[in-house]
Design a protein around this motif. Structure first.
Motif, mmCIF file in Angstrom:
data_model
loop_
_atom_site.group_PDB
_atom_site.id
_atom_site.type_symbol
_atom_site.label_atom_id
_atom_site.label_comp_id
_atom_site.label_asym_id
_atom_site.label_seq_id
_atom_site.Cartn_x
_atom_site.Cartn_y
_atom_site.Cartn_z
ATOM 1 N N VAL A 142 4.975 19.671 -3.650
ATOM 2 C CA VAL A 142 4.956 18.697 -2.551
ATOM 3 C C VAL A 142 4.474 17.368 -3.107
ATOM 4 O O VAL A 142 3.512 17.330 -3.884
ATOM 5 C CB VAL A 142 4.012 19.161 -1.422
ATOM 6 N N THR A 143 5.148 16.288 -2.738
ATOM 7 C CA THR A 143 4.738 14.949 -3.171
ATOM 8 C C THR A 143 4.558 14.068 -1.937
ATOM 9 O O THR A 143 5.417 14.052 -1.046
ATOM 10 C CB THR A 143 5.793 14.339 -4.106
ATOM 11 N N VAL A 144 3.444 13.346 -1.906
ATOM 12 C CA VAL A 144 3.131 12.477 -0.774
ATOM 13 C C VAL A 144 2.675 11.126 -1.307
ATOM 14 O O VAL A 144 1.901 11.057 -2.264
ATOM 15 C CB VAL A 144 2.003 13.079 0.103
ATOM 16 N N GLY A 145 3.188 10.035 -0.733
ATOM 17 C CA GLY A 145 2.765 8.691 -1.120
ATOM 18 C C GLY A 145 3.116 7.734 -0.014
ATOM 19 O O GLY A 145 3.545 8.149 1.059
ATOM 20 N N SER A 146 3.015 6.477 -0.311
ATOM 21 C CA SER A 146 2.390 5.835 -1.457
ATOM 22 C C SER A 146 1.321 4.880 -0.944
ATOM 23 O O SER A 146 1.480 4.271 0.127
ATOM 24 C CB SER A 146 3.403 5.007 -2.239
ATOM 25 N N LEU A 147 0.305 4.728 -1.687
ATOM 26 C CA LEU A 147 -0.776 3.822 -1.348
ATOM 27 C C LEU A 147 -1.242 3.167 -2.649
ATOM 28 O O LEU A 147 -1.575 3.870 -3.605
ATOM 29 C CB LEU A 147 -1.915 4.616 -0.693
ATOM 30 N N PHE A 148 -1.227 1.858 -2.648
ATOM 31 C CA PHE A 148 -1.612 1.107 -3.861
ATOM 32 C C PHE A 148 -0.808 1.578 -5.078
ATOM 33 O O PHE A 148 -1.337 1.716 -6.184
ATOM 34 C CB PHE A 148 -3.118 1.231 -4.139
ATOM 35 N N GLY A 149 0.458 1.845 -4.865
ATOM 36 C CA GLY A 149 1.335 2.245 -5.969
ATOM 37 C C GLY A 149 1.021 3.618 -6.518
ATOM 38 O O GLY A 149 1.323 3.909 -7.680
ATOM 39 N N THR A 150 0.455 4.472 -5.689
ATOM 40 C CA THR A 150 0.050 5.800 -6.160
ATOM 41 C C THR A 150 0.576 6.880 -5.211
ATOM 42 O O THR A 150 0.545 6.694 -3.992
ATOM 43 C CB THR A 150 -1.487 5.908 -6.224
ATOM 44 N N LYS A 151 1.072 7.962 -5.762
ATOM 45 C CA LYS A 151 1.422 9.115 -4.933
ATOM 46 C C LYS A 151 0.763 10.366 -5.500
ATOM 47 O O LYS A 151 0.422 10.434 -6.688
ATOM 48 C CB LYS A 151 2.940 9.277 -4.824
ATOM 49 N N LEU A 152 0.581 11.332 -4.630
ATOM 50 C CA LEU A 152 -0.103 12.575 -4.995
ATOM 51 C C LEU A 152 0.878 13.726 -4.918
ATOM 52 O O LEU A 152 1.840 13.702 -4.138
ATOM 53 C CB LEU A 152 -1.274 12.844 -4.038
ATOM 54 N N MET A 153 0.625 14.742 -5.723
ATOM 55 C CA MET A 153 1.488 15.915 -5.677
ATOM 56 C C MET A 153 0.665 17.196 -5.794
ATOM 57 O O MET A 153 -0.436 17.203 -6.360
ATOM 58 C CB MET A 153 2.556 15.860 -6.775
ATOM 59 N N GLY A 154 1.195 18.252 -5.236
ATOM 60 C CA GLY A 154 0.514 19.546 -5.295
ATOM 61 C C GLY A 154 1.510 20.665 -5.523
ATOM 62 O O GLY A 154 2.669 20.576 -5.100
#
Lengths: 303, 211
Positions: A142-154
């Motif tokens: 799973v990938t979730v973004g974006s904030l300040f050019g950053t995304k998170l994944m799990g």
């Protein structure tokens, strides 16, 4: 749970389950081996797990600076074993003195056991392997973004068949990717930096217990509206322990922990991303501790 | 050429390089017949006696009592798929110490005779160590003739177990003797002989693998 999520989890579970049927027999084979020879027998696994787990975390360097981006998908990672992965040189167990060296099969080596002659006519038997050319694993991501050019994944998948013959497997991981392009003036390609940490357990009572992290710099660019090649250069670090029931001289067993040498390797990736509005497909090759390949599909919106 | 035009070419070049050096292929479920190895042990007890500076004794054991199914445990190996049982190690220990402080044994030898006329052959030599304390198992110096005799009996036991028939000449008599100090004080202790066995059998498994 949405149909897409269920399909992704099921696909991951089925592929993970593919590595499980032989697990009970691996455990049996380990029991007759000393800790030193367990290291030899399972020597190919750290490389196999390192290159597969550390692949396909990032398929683009295009990380938007802001806005809602979400995707869920399944990634299948595989690697090919080399000939040198198929045998090891065993060390004599206590009470046995060999009179000639042998090349014993590793867990991916020939199916036939090897008998080593010893002092006084004794013989020591080293178990056969499972004759594997490659290793593969699939996980949902799973990938979730974006904030300040950053995304998170799990990443997460857990399979427990409830059957002692099949055992269980569990994988989880977290990662992040940050856009570097906005720090550069007129960069011809998108550039990002990313890292991911994962933990993978296989078998009952942490028979195989591994942890790994990966970091990479990724570059990509759309050459067509829907076609995006990407390249990455990174680094893998992998740790593995094995907890097995060692047969004791005199009967009974003893739970024994074996720590493997850390597997550290540079990791280069080349891949292609086919990006459509709600579905994205990717395929890539990886050069790390071994040669690997990965492919995947993800659904969502955004990059 | 601008750098972004090199990107697709680099991707194709790296991909081609990898494909030429052994890349994974589409996997499928395949059968494998794997030879597993299982360890097993059997322990025999012996009483040693002596009146001067020697110790000796003998005892007979029936190795047909060996429960192969029990040794196989939950390994998944069916008795019919056991390929061999062989001796992988022999060790000994003092299990009930001599009451005389300082009792030490040296030059111990064990001869083995199989019922039906086999032997005697030398199984072990060079027994030594303290006998006034309980000791851990010590690796024994085995002799090829004795090992061959036991391996032949194990092969006969396996063959009989597979067919459900009795084992012919399944007992082995062990004659043992050696030197003992201090002199002039009767020797009496109990010792154990442990036979480590390797059992090899096949199991059929399914694996996910490429061609």
């Amino acid at each position: 749970m949405s149909r897409t999520v269920r399909i992704a989890l099921l696909a991951g579970a089925l592929t993970l389950a593919g590595v499980l049927p032989a697990l009970a027999q691996v455990d049996v084979n380990l029991g007759s081996l000393t800790p030193e020879n367990v290291k030899g027998y399972l020597e190919p696994l750290p490389k196999a797990l390192s290159v597969t787990l550390n692949s396909a975390a990032f398929q683009t360097a295009n990380v938007p600076m802001a806005g809602l981006n979400f995707s869920i998908g399944i990634h299948v990672m595989a690697m090919a074993f080399k000939d040198e992965d198929r045998t090891y040189s065993p060390t004599d167990p206590p009470g046995f003195t060999s009179t000639a060296p042998v090349a014993a099969p590793t867990v991916v080596g020939d199916e036939q056991a090897v008998t080593q002659p010893g002092q006084g006519g004794l013989t020591q038997v080293y178990p056969g392997g499972f004759d594997l050319n490659q290793f593969e694993i699939a996980v949902p991501q799973v990938t979730v973004g974006s904030l300040f050019g950053t995304k998170l994944m799990g990443r997460w998948i857990e399979v427990n068949t409830g059957d002692s013959e099949l055992g269980k497997a569990k994988l989880w991981g977290v990662g992040a990717q940050h856009n570097l392009s906005h720090y550069m003036a007129e960069s011809p390609v998108d550039v990002s930096i990313g890292a991911m940490y994962q933990a993978f357990e296989l078998g009952d009572d942490k028979l195989i217990d591994s942890k790994t992290w990966h970091a990479e710099v990724t570059a990509s660019r759309n050459v067509l509206p829907w076609l995006q090649p990407y390249l990455a250069a990174g680094y893998d670090s992998f740790k593995m322990e094995v907890n097995y029931d060692q047969d004791l001289s005199g009967g009974g067993t003893q739970n024994t922990n074996v720590k493997f040498d850390d597997e550290n390797s540079a990791h280069f990736t080349a891949g292609l991303l086919l990006g459509f509005p709600t579905i994205k497909l990717h395929a890539q090759v990886d050069l790390a501790s071994r040669i690997g390949a990965a492919a995947g599909v993800r659904f969502g919106f955004g990059s | 050429m601008r750098i972004h035009r090199l990107l697709p070419l680099a991707v194709l070049a790296l991909g081609g390089l990898s494909l030429g050096s052994g890349c994974p292929t589409i996997p499928k479920i395949q059968d494998r017949v794997v030879e597993l190895a299982v360890g097993g042990t059997t322990t025999l007890d012996f009483v040693a006696d002596g009146s001067t500076n020697t110790w000796s004794g003998n005892a007979t054991y029936d190795l047909a009592d060996l429960d192969i199914n029990s040794l196989l445990g939950d390994s998944g190996i069916d008795l019919q798929h056991v390929k061999s049982i062989t001796l992988s190690g022999v060790s000994y220990r003092v299990s009930v110490p001599d009451q005389t402080a300082g009792r030490t044994i040296t030059s111990g030898t064990v001869l083995a005779s199989r019922s039906g006329g086999g032997g005697p052959v030398t199984l072990l030599t060079g027994f030594h160590g303290p006998a006034d304390v309980e000791t851990p198992f010590t690796t024994a110096s085995v002799q090829p003739d004795g090992v061959t005799m036991i391996n032949q009996l194990l092969a006969d036991i396996l063959a009989a177990a597979k067919t459900g028939t009795p084992v012919a000449n399944s007992t082995i008599t062990y004659d043992y003797n050696g030197e003992s100090t201090p002199n002039g004080v009767p020797t009496h202790f109990t010792w154990q002989l442990k036979l480590d066995l390797s059992i090899v059998g096949t199991v059929k498994v399914k694996v996910l693998d490429g061609d």
